[in-house]
Scaffold this motif. Structure first.
Motif, PDB file in Angstrom:
ATOM      1  N   ILE A 169      -2.165   8.360 -16.516  1.00  0.00           N
ATOM      2  CA  ILE A 169      -2.022   8.015 -15.097  1.00  0.00           C
ATOM      3  C   ILE A 169      -2.969   6.881 -14.734  1.00  0.00           C
ATOM      4  O   ILE A 169      -2.610   5.958 -13.994  1.00  0.00           O
ATOM      5  N   ARG A 170      -4.173   6.904 -15.292  1.00  0.00           N
ATOM      6  CA  ARG A 170      -5.141   5.851 -15.014  1.00  0.00           C
ATOM      7  C   ARG A 170      -4.643   4.499 -15.522  1.00  0.00           C
ATOM      8  O   ARG A 170      -4.784   3.472 -14.852  1.00  0.00           O
ATOM      9  N   GLN A 171      -4.047   4.514 -16.697  1.00  0.00           N
ATOM     10  CA  GLN A 171      -3.502   3.271 -17.244  1.00  0.00           C
ATOM     11  C   GLN A 171      -2.352   2.729 -16.379  1.00  0.00           C
ATOM     12  O   GLN A 171      -2.258   1.528 -16.117  1.00  0.00           O
ATOM     13  N   VAL A 172      -1.506   3.672 -15.958  1.00  0.00           N
ATOM     14  CA  VAL A 172      -0.394   3.257 -15.085  1.00  0.00           C
ATOM     15  C   VAL A 172      -0.922   2.685 -13.776  1.00  0.00           C
ATOM     16  O   VAL A 172      -0.459   1.643 -13.297  1.00  0.00           O
ATOM     17  N   ASN A 173      -1.922   3.355 -13.193  1.00  0.00           N
ATOM     18  CA  ASN A 173      -2.498   2.871 -11.937  1.00  0.00           C
ATOM     19  C   ASN A 173      -3.183   1.518 -12.107  1.00  0.00           C
ATOM     20  O   ASN A 173      -3.113   0.657 -11.229  1.00  0.00           O
ATOM     21  N   GLN A 174      -3.856   1.355 -13.272  1.00  0.00           N
ATOM     22  CA  GLN A 174      -4.504   0.073 -13.541  1.00  0.00           C
ATOM     23  C   GLN A 174      -3.467  -1.049 -13.649  1.00  0.00           C
ATOM     24  O   GLN A 174      -3.640  -2.131 -13.083  1.00  0.00           O
ATOM     25  N   PHE A 175      -2.387  -0.750 -14.353  1.00  0.00           N
ATOM     26  CA  PHE A 175      -1.306  -1.726 -14.468  1.00  0.00           C
ATOM     27  C   PHE A 175      -0.702  -2.024 -13.086  1.00  0.00           C
ATOM     28  O   PHE A 175      -0.383  -3.169 -12.762  1.00  0.00           O
ATOM     29  N   LEU A 176      -0.586  -0.963 -12.277  1.00  0.00           N
ATOM     30  CA  LEU A 176      -0.043  -1.122 -10.930  1.00  0.00           C
ATOM     31  C   LEU A 176      -0.947  -2.013 -10.080  1.00  0.00           C
ATOM     32  O   LEU A 176      -0.466  -2.868  -9.315  1.00  0.00           O
ATOM     33  N   ILE A 177      -2.265  -1.851 -10.212  1.00  0.00           N
ATOM     34  CA  ILE A 177      -3.205  -2.682  -9.445  1.00  0.00           C
ATOM     35  C   ILE A 177      -3.069  -4.150  -9.837  1.00  0.00           C
ATOM     36  O   ILE A 177      -3.023  -5.036  -8.971  1.00  0.00           O
ATOM     37  N   TYR A 178      -2.985  -4.399 -11.163  1.00  0.00           N
ATOM     38  CA  TYR A 178      -2.810  -5.785 -11.613  1.00  0.00           C
ATOM     39  C   TYR A 178      -1.507  -6.381 -11.053  1.00  0.00           C
ATOM     40  O   TYR A 178      -1.461  -7.532 -10.621  1.00  0.00           O
ATOM     41  N   THR A 179      -0.456  -5.555 -11.102  1.00  0.00           N
ATOM     42  CA  THR A 179       0.832  -6.022 -10.586  1.00  0.00           C
ATOM     43  C   THR A 179       0.744  -6.339  -9.097  1.00  0.00           C
ATOM     44  O   THR A 179       1.272  -7.357  -8.620  1.00  0.00           O
ATOM     45  N   ILE A 180       0.046  -5.456  -8.351  1.00  0.00           N
ATOM     46  CA  ILE A 180      -0.100  -5.672  -6.904  1.00  0.00           C
ATOM     47  C   ILE A 180      -0.879  -6.944  -6.625  1.00  0.00           C
ATOM     48  O   ILE A 180      -0.519  -7.736  -5.745  1.00  0.00           O
ATOM     49  N   LEU A 181      -1.955  -7.183  -7.395  1.00  0.00           N
ATOM     50  CA  LEU A 181      -2.759  -8.376  -7.181  1.00  0.00           C
ATOM     51  C   LEU A 181      -1.947  -9.649  -7.441  1.00  0.00           C
ATOM     52  O   LEU A 181      -2.011 -10.618  -6.671  1.00  0.00           O
ATOM     53  N   LEU A 216       0.830  -1.213   0.000  1.00  0.00           N
ATOM     54  CA  LEU A 216       0.000   0.000   0.000  1.00  0.00           C
ATOM     55  C   LEU A 216       0.861   1.258   0.000  1.00  0.00           C
ATOM     56  O   LEU A 216       0.628   2.199  -0.771  1.00  0.00           O
ATOM     57  N   VAL A 217       1.866   1.268   0.875  1.00  0.00           N
ATOM     58  CA  VAL A 217       2.735   2.445   0.948  1.00  0.00           C
ATOM     59  C   VAL A 217       3.478   2.646  -0.370  1.00  0.00           C
ATOM     60  O   VAL A 217       3.525   3.763  -0.923  1.00  0.00           O
ATOM     61  N   LEU A 218       4.042   1.578  -0.896  1.00  0.00           N
ATOM     62  CA  LEU A 218       4.785   1.688  -2.158  1.00  0.00           C
ATOM     63  C   LEU A 218       3.867   2.083  -3.311  1.00  0.00           C
ATOM     64  O   LEU A 218       4.260   2.888  -4.180  1.00  0.00           O
ATOM     65  N   SER A 219       2.649   1.541  -3.319  1.00  0.00           N
ATOM     66  CA  SER A 219       1.708   1.872  -4.403  1.00  0.00           C
ATOM     67  C   SER A 219       1.326   3.344  -4.366  1.00  0.00           C
ATOM     68  O   SER A 219       1.287   4.020  -5.408  1.00  0.00           O
TER      69      SER A 219
END
Length: 472
Positions: free
Chosen positions: A164-176, A28-31
């Motif tokens: 930014i939305r695309q990056v965040n979406q990619f970040l969410i997939y990576t986190i999952l 969470l902190v890193l994200s």
């Protein structure tokens, strides 16, 4: 008030929850930091792009002021394809010219003061001053140190927001995905650690049930491995202690059996003679011999009791030695004199061989006790033979030898003669001299108390030699 029932949580779940909690917080902190960094980076890149275009426009107009309209139209066509609008204004904030579709200037007093001082204004996102959310920059136009106006460039933030939305979406997939892998690894690692502790718990249960041959895998990798090492060491010591206890118990039982056996014979003899005397069953001429027999057997019982007490005192270190330098020849001659009568009964000759200058450092009483016991043993197993008691000086030691021409001892039984009440195989047949009693056990302990050594060499039918070495 009734006590609340304590909640029990398995250690594997404690491990798993602690691992996952740390991982989730870290993610969470890193994200959040990464999302914030990416947003700033996108907006900063957009602002840098607008600033670079503004500087180029101002530079071209400054070099060719008579082609201002043409330059503005050219850049207007170029920037429109990139969804960038720009407007130019004078020092009074009046629009000098407006690029097709360009916004009007709307600056607050603080921003206006800043632009007059020749500083660039950068706003990464603004939703109020224009008809849509935009990123805009304002660059001052200064000619020879004089502020004459500026240029306003705007770009809608929708494109940046989409990025930014695309990056965040990619970040969410990576986190999952990372969380899924972390869940699996956390469960696996927790299982490994818990299994190691479980093995220790199971081993402890076996030890508490009386199994002292348990061994668990150990290492020096971590504290659990070191705990396993300590556990194995503890079990080894417990096993050794239990073996000692069992050995002592067996020795106690054997001792009681041996003592009972040794005492039964004289007690039976004494009881029989007394009953015979009491009931006048013994002839008058045999009564004196019977009384002498009772006296001898009583002395034998006293000797057995004294030897047992002496042996236990020696074993428990309850005796104290008073060592001194003694002339060995004198001691050997005393032994010869004291045992002369017993030797004569067996037709045994005792010879002493030692130089007058040979000295021995020992406790006088205990040394005499050692030599009497060994020599008595030699007399017991020798008939119509010879016993030599020798003494000589060695390197930093005194050597004493007692050698006989008796029946000897089987090599397989030599080491057993130091045991209490040990009976050689011959005693189970017809030979009456198979019992060693306590004498040699006491000898062994007394020699050890002198920090000395005692050795036996024997051959069946050819005699026995005892060798004692006492340090100076």
């Amino acid at each position: 008030m009734s006590r609340l029932r304590q909640i029990r949580i398995n250690y594997i779940f404690q491990q798993f929850i602690s691992h996952i909690s740390i991982i989730i917080v870290a993610f969470l902190v890193l994200s959040l930091l990464f999302a914030h960094y990416v947003g700033n980076l996108v907006y900063e890149n957009k602002a840098d792009e607008l600033i670079s275009y503004g500087k180029v426009i101002i530079s071209d107009i400054d070099r060719n002021p008579h082609l201002t309209d043409q330059i503005i139209n050219q850049y207007n066509n170029v920037l429109r394809s990139r969804k960038i609008s720009f407007s130019m204004f004078d020092q009074e904030a009046n629009l000098y010219t407006v690029g097709r579709g360009g916004p009007a200037i709307e600056l607050n007093p603080a921003e206006w003061e800043k632009i007059k001082n020749g500083k660039t204004i950068i706003v990464q996102s603004d939703y109020k001053r224009f008809d849509q959310g935009v990123t805009f920059v304002v660059l001052p136009y200064v000619d020879h140190g004089n502020f004459i106006g500026g240029i306003l460039l705007t770009s809608p933030i929708s494109g940046s927001s989409d990025m930014i939305r695309q990056v965040n979406q990619f970040l969410i997939y990576t986190i999952l995905i990372a969380l899924g892998v972390s869940f699996f690894l956390s469960w696996l690692l927790s299982k490994i650690h818990v299994n190691r502790i479980k093995r220790l718990r199971e081993a402890t249960s076996l030890v508490s049930a009386g199994d002292y041959h348990v061994h668990v895998p150990s290492s020096n990798f971590d504290e659990i491995g070191e705990l396993a090492n300590d556990f194995n060491h503890m079990v080894k010591k417990l096993n050794y202690s239990m073996e000692e206890i069992e050995s002592l118990e067996n020795r106690r039982r054997q001792f009681m059996a041996d003592v009972s056996h040794e005492m039964r014979t004289p007690l039976t003899t004494i009881s029989g003679v007394i009953e015979g005397l009491k009931n006048d069953m013994i002839p008058e001429e045999d009564k004196e011999r019977g009384i002498n027999l009772v006296s001898q057997e009583a002395k034998r019982l006293i000797r057995l009791v004294n030897e047992n007490l002496d042996y236990e005192k020696i074993r428990s270190n309850q005796i104290q030695l008073y060592r001194e330098d003694i002339q060995l020849l004198e001691v050997l001659e005393i032994i010869q004199e004291q045992l002369a009568a017993q030797a004569e009964e067996k037709n045994v000759q005792i010879y002493v061989e030692a130089a007058e200058d040979v000295m021995v450092n020992a406790d006088y009483d205990r040394l005499v006790q050692i030599l009497i016991n060994i020599t008595k043993n030699s007399i017991q197993f020798t008939s119509d033979g010879t016993i030599w008691i020798r003494g000589r000086s060695g390197k930093n030691e005194t050597i004493i030898e007692v050698e006989d021409t008796g029946i000897g001892i089987d090599p397989s039984e030599v080491e057993n003669i130091w045991r209490r009440f040990y009976k050689a195989e011959i005693s189970r047949t017809s030979n009456p001299y198979g019992a060693f009693g306590l004498g040699l056990s006491i000898v062994k302990q007394l020699v050890l108390l002198h920090n000395g050594e005692i050795d036996v060499q024997s051959e069946k039918g050819k005699g026995t030699k005892f060798t004692i070495r006492l340090k100076h």
